[in-house]
Scaffold this motif. Structure first.
Motif, PDB file in Angstrom:
ATOM      1  N   LEU A 107      54.046  40.297   3.517  1.00  0.00           N
ATOM      2  CA  LEU A 107      55.119  40.631   2.590  1.00  0.00           C
ATOM      3  C   LEU A 107      54.826  42.000   1.991  1.00  0.00           C
ATOM      4  O   LEU A 107      53.685  42.324   1.704  1.00  0.00           O
ATOM      5  N   THR A 108      55.876  42.799   1.856  1.00  0.00           N
ATOM      6  CA  THR A 108      55.714  44.154   1.350  1.00  0.00           C
ATOM      7  C   THR A 108      56.385  44.303  -0.003  1.00  0.00           C
ATOM      8  O   THR A 108      57.606  44.254  -0.088  1.00  0.00           O
ATOM      9  N   ILE A 167      60.699  42.832  -3.465  1.00  0.00           N
ATOM     10  CA  ILE A 167      60.094  42.484  -2.177  1.00  0.00           C
ATOM     11  C   ILE A 167      60.978  42.979  -1.048  1.00  0.00           C
ATOM     12  O   ILE A 167      62.200  42.795  -1.069  1.00  0.00           O
ATOM     13  N   TYR A 168      60.361  43.632  -0.055  1.00  0.00           N
ATOM     14  CA  TYR A 168      61.106  44.173   1.079  1.00  0.00           C
ATOM     15  C   TYR A 168      61.694  43.051   1.922  1.00  0.00           C
ATOM     16  O   TYR A 168      61.044  42.040   2.167  1.00  0.00           O
ATOM     17  N   LYS A 169      62.959  43.255   2.326  1.00  0.00           N
ATOM     18  CA  LYS A 169      63.623  42.289   3.189  1.00  0.00           C
ATOM     19  C   LYS A 169      64.209  43.051   4.373  1.00  0.00           C
ATOM     20  O   LYS A 169      64.848  44.098   4.174  1.00  0.00           O
ATOM     21  N   ALA A 170      63.988  42.561   5.572  1.00  0.00           N
ATOM     22  CA  ALA A 170      64.504  43.253   6.753  1.00  0.00           C
ATOM     23  C   ALA A 170      66.023  43.223   6.753  1.00  0.00           C
ATOM     24  O   ALA A 170      66.630  42.251   6.312  1.00  0.00           O
TER      25      ALA A 170
END
Ligand SMILES: [Zn+2]
Length: 92
Positions: free
Chosen positions: A65-66, A24-27
């Motif tokens: 969510l990406t 999952i992408y996290k900034a």
């Protein structure tokens, strides 16, 4: 929502289906020295502080969510378009 940790998916680079790893992408962490941050800090100085109005009542109750798909053969990462969810869990 539950999502499998590995998905058999088409890789456009390898031009075939491979077992992609899902994360999952996290900034990233915000840097105070970035030009936008410095400019915003400068704008907020003194009287008449807030540059943009703070949202008092946000319209959305969830965040997008990406999932990121990583091809094990070419190591290329593919971002999948965001889905609105409260929670996304990766299940084996
Ligand atoms: Zn690939």
């Amino acid at each position: 929502m539950n999502m499998p940790k590995e998905i058999n998916r088409y890789c456009p680079k390898c031009k075939k289906h491979t077992l992609h790893k899902v994360s999952i992408y996290k900034a990233g962490k915000r840097r105070g020295s970035a030009i936008g941050e410095r400019r915003h800090a400068e704008d907020k100085k003194g009287y008449g502080g807030q540059k943009f109005p703070k949202l008092a009542k946000p319209a959305k109750t969830t965040k997008k969510l990406t999932p990121i798909m990583t091809c094990p053969e070419c190591k290329k990462k593919w971002n999948v378009s965001g889905i609105r969810l409260r929670k996304l869990e990766l299940v084996a």
